[in-house]
Design a protein around this motif. Sequence first.
Motif, PDB file in Angstrom:
ATOM      1  N   LEU A  74       0.840  -1.193   0.000  1.00 23.47           N
ATOM      2  CA  LEU A  74       0.000   0.000   0.000  1.00 23.47           C
ATOM      3  C   LEU A  74       0.878   1.247   0.000  1.00 23.47           C
ATOM      4  N   ILE A  75       0.698   2.086  -1.001  1.00 19.71           N
ATOM      5  CA  ILE A  75       1.402   3.371  -1.056  1.00 19.71           C
ATOM      6  C   ILE A  75       0.459   4.453  -0.552  1.00 19.71           C
ATOM      7  N   GLY A  76       0.945   5.246   0.388  1.00 14.20           N
ATOM      8  CA  GLY A  76       0.113   6.288   0.986  1.00 14.20           C
ATOM      9  C   GLY A  76       0.100   7.556   0.169  1.00 14.20           C
ATOM     10  N   GLY A  77      -0.470   7.489  -1.020  1.00 10.19           N
ATOM     11  CA  GLY A  77      -0.560   8.689  -1.842  1.00 10.19           C
ATOM     12  C   GLY A  77      -1.349   9.793  -1.164  1.00 10.19           C
ATOM     13  N   ALA A  78      -2.326   9.405  -0.345  1.00  8.57           N
ATOM     14  CA  ALA A  78      -3.120  10.392   0.399  1.00  8.57           C
ATOM     15  C   ALA A  78      -2.494  10.692   1.754  1.00  8.57           C
ATOM     16  N   THR A  79      -2.132   9.666   2.526  1.00 10.79           N
ATOM     17  CA  THR A  79      -1.620   9.893   3.880  1.00 10.79           C
ATOM     18  C   THR A  79      -0.234  10.526   3.894  1.00 10.79           C
ATOM     19  N   THR A  80       0.504  10.454   2.787  1.00  8.28           N
ATOM     20  CA  THR A  80       1.790  11.153   2.720  1.00  8.28           C
ATOM     21  C   THR A  80       1.603  12.648   2.932  1.00  8.28           C
ATOM     22  N   ARG A  81       0.449  13.162   2.548  1.00  8.21           N
ATOM     23  CA  ARG A  81       0.202  14.600   2.699  1.00  8.21           C
ATOM     24  C   ARG A  81       0.004  15.002   4.155  1.00  8.21           C
ATOM     25  N   ILE A  82      -0.167  13.991   5.030  1.00  9.27           N
ATOM     26  CA  ILE A  82      -0.355  14.267   6.456  1.00  9.27           C
ATOM     27  C   ILE A  82       0.922  13.934   7.228  1.00  9.27           C
ATOM     28  N   GLY A  83       1.395  12.700   7.076  1.00 12.69           N
ATOM     29  CA  GLY A  83       2.596  12.272   7.776  1.00 12.69           C
ATOM     30  C   GLY A  83       2.266  11.558   9.067  1.00 12.69           C
ATOM     31  N   ASP A  84       2.827  10.379   9.253  1.00 12.88           N
ATOM     32  CA  ASP A  84       2.635   9.595  10.463  1.00 12.88           C
ATOM     33  C   ASP A  84       3.423  10.247  11.603  1.00 12.88           C
ATOM     34  N   PRO A  85       2.764  10.636  12.710  1.00  8.35           N
ATOM     35  CA  PRO A  85       3.489  11.288  13.804  1.00  8.35           C
ATOM     36  C   PRO A  85       4.211  10.316  14.727  1.00  8.35           C
ATOM     37  N   SER A  86       4.114   9.005  14.480  1.00  4.18           N
ATOM     38  CA  SER A  86       4.617   8.005  15.416  1.00  4.18           C
ATOM     39  C   SER A  86       6.078   8.243  15.780  1.00  4.18           C
ATOM     40  N   PHE A  87       6.317   8.514  17.086  1.00  7.97           N
ATOM     41  CA  PHE A  87       7.655   8.638  17.656  1.00  7.97           C
ATOM     42  C   PHE A  87       8.511   9.678  16.926  1.00  7.97           C
ATOM     43  N   ARG A  88       7.880  10.714  16.405  1.00 17.38           N
ATOM     44  CA  ARG A  88       8.601  11.827  15.797  1.00 17.38           C
ATOM     45  C   ARG A  88       8.416  13.047  16.680  1.00 17.38           C
ATOM     46  N   ASP A  89       9.434  13.913  16.760  1.00 19.64           N
ATOM     47  CA  ASP A  89       9.312  15.105  17.590  1.00 19.64           C
ATOM     48  C   ASP A  89       9.004  16.350  16.772  1.00 19.64           C
ATOM     49  N   SER A  90       8.719  16.169  15.483  1.00 18.22           N
ATOM     50  CA  SER A  90       8.341  17.304  14.644  1.00 18.22           C
ATOM     51  C   SER A  90       7.520  16.790  13.471  1.00 18.22           C
ATOM     52  N   SER A  91       6.803  17.695  12.847  1.00 24.36           N
ATOM     53  CA  SER A  91       5.984  17.322  11.692  1.00 24.36           C
ATOM     54  C   SER A  91       6.867  17.076  10.481  1.00 24.36           C
ATOM     55  N   ARG A  92       6.394  16.201   9.595  1.00 21.78           N
ATOM     56  CA  ARG A  92       7.091  16.014   8.337  1.00 21.78           C
ATOM     57  C   ARG A  92       6.857  17.217   7.429  1.00 21.78           C
ATOM     58  N   PRO A  93       7.813  17.502   6.547  1.00 24.76           N
ATOM     59  CA  PRO A  93       7.580  18.570   5.567  1.00 24.76           C
ATOM     60  C   PRO A  93       6.389  18.214   4.680  1.00 24.76           C
ATOM     61  N   VAL A  94       5.600  19.213   4.338  1.00 22.82           N
ATOM     62  CA  VAL A  94       4.448  18.997   3.462  1.00 22.82           C
ATOM     63  C   VAL A  94       4.939  18.920   2.015  1.00 22.82           C
ATOM     64  N   LEU A  95       4.569  17.840   1.320  1.00 22.89           N
ATOM     65  CA  LEU A  95       4.997  17.630  -0.058  1.00 22.89           C
ATOM     66  C   LEU A  95       3.860  17.981  -1.010  1.00 22.89           C
ATOM     67  N   ASP A  96       4.220  18.530  -2.167  1.00 22.79           N
ATOM     68  CA  ASP A  96       3.198  18.798  -3.167  1.00 22.79           C
ATOM     69  C   ASP A  96       2.894  17.531  -3.947  1.00 22.79           C
ATOM     70  N   GLN A  97       1.787  17.542  -4.692  1.00 22.13           N
ATOM     71  CA  GLN A  97       1.331  16.333  -5.355  1.00 22.13           C
ATOM     72  C   GLN A  97       2.321  15.859  -6.408  1.00 22.13           C
ATOM     73  N   GLY A  98       2.974  16.786  -7.105  1.00 23.81           N
ATOM     74  CA  GLY A  98       3.951  16.382  -8.111  1.00 23.81           C
ATOM     75  C   GLY A  98       5.099  15.613  -7.503  1.00 23.81           C
ATOM     76  N   THR A  99       5.580  16.054  -6.342  1.00 22.51           N
ATOM     77  CA  THR A  99       6.664  15.346  -5.650  1.00 22.51           C
ATOM     78  C   THR A  99       6.200  13.977  -5.183  1.00 22.51           C
ATOM     79  N   ILE A 100       4.992  13.910  -4.644  1.00 21.49           N
ATOM     80  CA  ILE A 100       4.455  12.624  -4.191  1.00 21.49           C
ATOM     81  C   ILE A 100       4.358  11.644  -5.354  1.00 21.49           C
ATOM     82  N   ASP A 101       3.877  12.098  -6.498  1.00 21.40           N
ATOM     83  CA  ASP A 101       3.756  11.225  -7.672  1.00 21.40           C
ATOM     84  C   ASP A 101       5.121  10.717  -8.128  1.00 21.40           C
ATOM     85  N   ALA A 102       6.127  11.602  -8.117  1.00 15.75           N
ATOM     86  CA  ALA A 102       7.473  11.189  -8.510  1.00 15.75           C
ATOM     87  C   ALA A 102       8.040  10.182  -7.510  1.00 15.75           C
TER      88      ALA A 102
END
Length: 417
Positions: A74-102
């Motif tokens: 399963l590729i998180g084409g949708a959830t990548t835009r949110i980012g899993d917070p599990s055991f992270r101390d900061s948010s992931r950078p927000v990626l645009d759709q073109g970057t996600i597709d690449a």
Amino acid sequence: MSQSHVSDLLHLLEERGFVHQCTDPDGLRQALAAGALTAYLGFDATADSLHVGHLQGLMLMRWLQRAGHRPLLLIGGATTRIGDPSFRDSSRPVLDQGTIDANIAGIRSAFDRYLGSGEHGPAALVVDNAQWLDGLGYLEFLDRVGRHFSVKRLLTYDAIRTRLEHSLSFLEFGYTLLQAFDFVELARRHGCTLQVGGADQWANIINGVDLGRREGSQLFGLTMPLLATSDGRKMGKSASGAVWLNADRLAPFDFWQFWRNVDDRDVGRFLALFTELPMEEIRRLDALEGAERNEAKQVLAHEATRLAHGEEAARMAAQAARGLFGSEGHTDALPAFMLSNERLLAGVTLAELAVECGLATSRSAARRLAQGGGLRLDGKPVDTADQPLPAGAGEWLLSAGRKQHARIALADPEGRG
């Protein structure tokens, strides 16, 4: 894989070090033995290549595939835009759709190499959760999923509590519910009954199993141990950065060298996780001591590289390594740093090149390396790292110690002065 292995699959996975926790070991053992099931492993598309840290999950899926079960990636084409917070101390950078597709295109190539051919079992199915999450209305999601989860319970999860000490957005807080919804959607659409993931995914997986039960599905979850090397480094990282699975991000020679240079204490564990050698042979190799330990490391390097890049790439990497260490061989498999004729004639120094090729962190580090006799050009120690690269050749081999090497090639050899 023989029928005895199929019926004993969970034991095999435990023996090889893949199992950390399981929601229902007895139930899963029966389900695995009863017939082919579909198991899923999820990836968010945060980079255009997977790295060695993802390899444990891919290898687990290979064993399931060899036993006749269908891997679903399963590729998180949708959830990548949110980012899993599990055991992270900061948010992931927000990626645009073109970057996600690449990124999705890049990581699919690793799926194809490890699981796509179906040579040893059912071909892998690759699914993007954007198929159902992009069209899911907020009120519909709250009605179908949100009503079943209490905030009080979610706040007990270590992954959530860790982020609360820093900053946790409502967007990220809902990630675990989206992953739970992914599981029940995969069960509904593809008959998927098993989710596997790293130990940090335990809470997310439990939520999916619970949501499935509420909707009348018996689902199972299995987590793998979080891997670190014996010297405390996170698996998938090296001194020079991530150990990527795609050849355009990391040359097969460097991939081979990563495994060849692992700590002696990790050899047996890594042979069990990252190769398909029988455990009897792994135990024999792990028992080797002294100089013979190098045999086990070379087997690990060959087998891991063969799976990632093919038999020919593994063979060429071994040949290049033998050439570097004084035996017959070739250095063609080494990654090449292309140097312009202008820079050569301008007097580019060995210190500059050592930094640019990743052999030293700074020019001063390169100088110290040369002072200690550890910086070599074409196999010969250099007196000072500030000397210019000598003209007259189209290719050079720059080495830092015995384990790090870079092939420098002239980009326009015909134009040499």
